[in-house]
Scaffold this active site. Structure first.
Site, PDB file in Angstrom:
ATOM      1  N   ARG A   8       0.811  -1.219   0.000  1.00 51.85           N
ATOM      2  CA  ARG A   8       0.000   0.000   0.000  1.00 51.85           C
ATOM      3  C   ARG A   8       0.844   1.269   0.000  1.00 51.85           C
ATOM      4  O   ARG A   8       0.321   2.365  -0.157  1.00 51.85           O
ATOM      5  CB  ARG A   8      -0.929   0.002   1.214  1.00 51.85           C
ATOM      6  CG  ARG A   8      -1.930  -1.149   1.160  1.00 51.85           C
ATOM      7  CD  ARG A   8      -2.916  -1.073   2.263  1.00 51.85           C
ATOM      8  NE  ARG A   8      -3.662   0.165   2.123  1.00 51.85           N
ATOM      9  CZ  ARG A   8      -4.646   0.529   2.920  1.00 51.85           C
ATOM     10  NH1 ARG A   8      -5.004  -0.241   3.910  1.00 51.85           N
ATOM     11  NH2 ARG A   8      -5.269   1.676   2.736  1.00 51.85           N
ATOM     12  N   CYS A   9       2.157   1.111   0.158  1.00 57.22           N
ATOM     13  CA  CYS A   9       3.065   2.255   0.251  1.00 57.22           C
ATOM     14  C   CYS A   9       3.740   2.503  -1.101  1.00 57.22           C
ATOM     15  O   CYS A   9       4.358   1.605  -1.664  1.00 57.22           O
ATOM     16  CB  CYS A   9       4.106   1.970   1.329  1.00 57.22           C
ATOM     17  SG  CYS A   9       5.439   3.187   1.398  1.00 57.22           S
ATOM     18  N   ARG A  10       3.635   3.729  -1.597  1.00 57.16           N
ATOM     19  CA  ARG A  10       4.208   4.078  -2.893  1.00 57.16           C
ATOM     20  C   ARG A  10       5.728   3.885  -2.900  1.00 57.16           C
ATOM     21  O   ARG A  10       6.287   3.323  -3.842  1.00 57.16           O
ATOM     22  CB  ARG A  10       3.862   5.521  -3.252  1.00 57.16           C
ATOM     23  CG  ARG A  10       4.399   5.958  -4.603  1.00 57.16           C
ATOM     24  CD  ARG A  10       3.962   7.370  -4.966  1.00 57.16           C
ATOM     25  NE  ARG A  10       4.329   8.349  -3.965  1.00 57.16           N
ATOM     26  CZ  ARG A  10       5.501   9.005  -3.931  1.00 57.16           C
ATOM     27  NH1 ARG A  10       6.412   8.758  -4.845  1.00 57.16           N
ATOM     28  NH2 ARG A  10       5.747   9.891  -2.995  1.00 57.16           N
TER      29      ARG A  10
END
Length: 114
Positions: free
Chosen positions: A9-11
Site C-alpha cells: 500500500r506504500c508508494r
C-alpha cells in the site's frame, strides 16, 4: 539473495520493489504486515541497518503519536512497539549480503545492490 520488507500500500515500497526486480537479482518479498517479524528478526535487521530501534520508527503514524510519543522509552520498549504494530516500521527495508538500507530515498536501494 535480496530481501525486501514490503508494504504494497506504500508508494515508496512499491518503487523499492520495482528497483529490486529491475536489478535481476534473486529476491524474496516479505509482507511484514501480514507476517510480523520476530524479535530476533527485528534485531538482526537493526544490526544490518546499523541503527537504533527508534531510527526504524515511522514517527508520523497515528499509533506512534497516540500511544508512544513523548514517553521515555528504552530500546526494548521501542522494539516491543515495532513488534506489536508492524505498521510503525519504516519501509521499504532491503537486505543484501549482510547489509541493509531503508529505501528512502529509493536510490539507496540501487546503491546497496550495486
Amino acid at each position: 539473495m535480496v530481501k525486501i520488507y514490503h508494504n504494497p500500500r506504500c508508494r515508496k515500497s512499491r518503487e523499492g520493489l520495482a528497483l529490486v526486480r529491475e536489478s535481476g537479482k534473486p529476491h524474496e518479498v516479505v509482507l511484514y504486515l501480514d507476517n510480523p517479524l520476530s524479535r530476533e528478526e527485528l534485531r538482526n535487521l537493526l544490526k544490518m541497518l546499523d541503527i537504533s530501534p527508534m531510527a526504524l520508527v515511522r514517527k508520523q503514524e497515528a499509533i506512534w503519536k497516540e500511544e508512544y510519543k513523548g514517553k521515555e522509552l528504552d530500546d526494548r520498549m521501542i522494539e516491543d512497539a515495532l513488534l506489536k504494530h508492524p505498521k510503525l516500521m519504516e519501509r521499504p527495508v532491503v537486505t543484501f549480503e549482510g547489509k541493509a538500507v531503508i529505501g528512502r530515498p529509493p536510490k539507496k536501494i540501487g546503491e546497496l545492490l550495486n
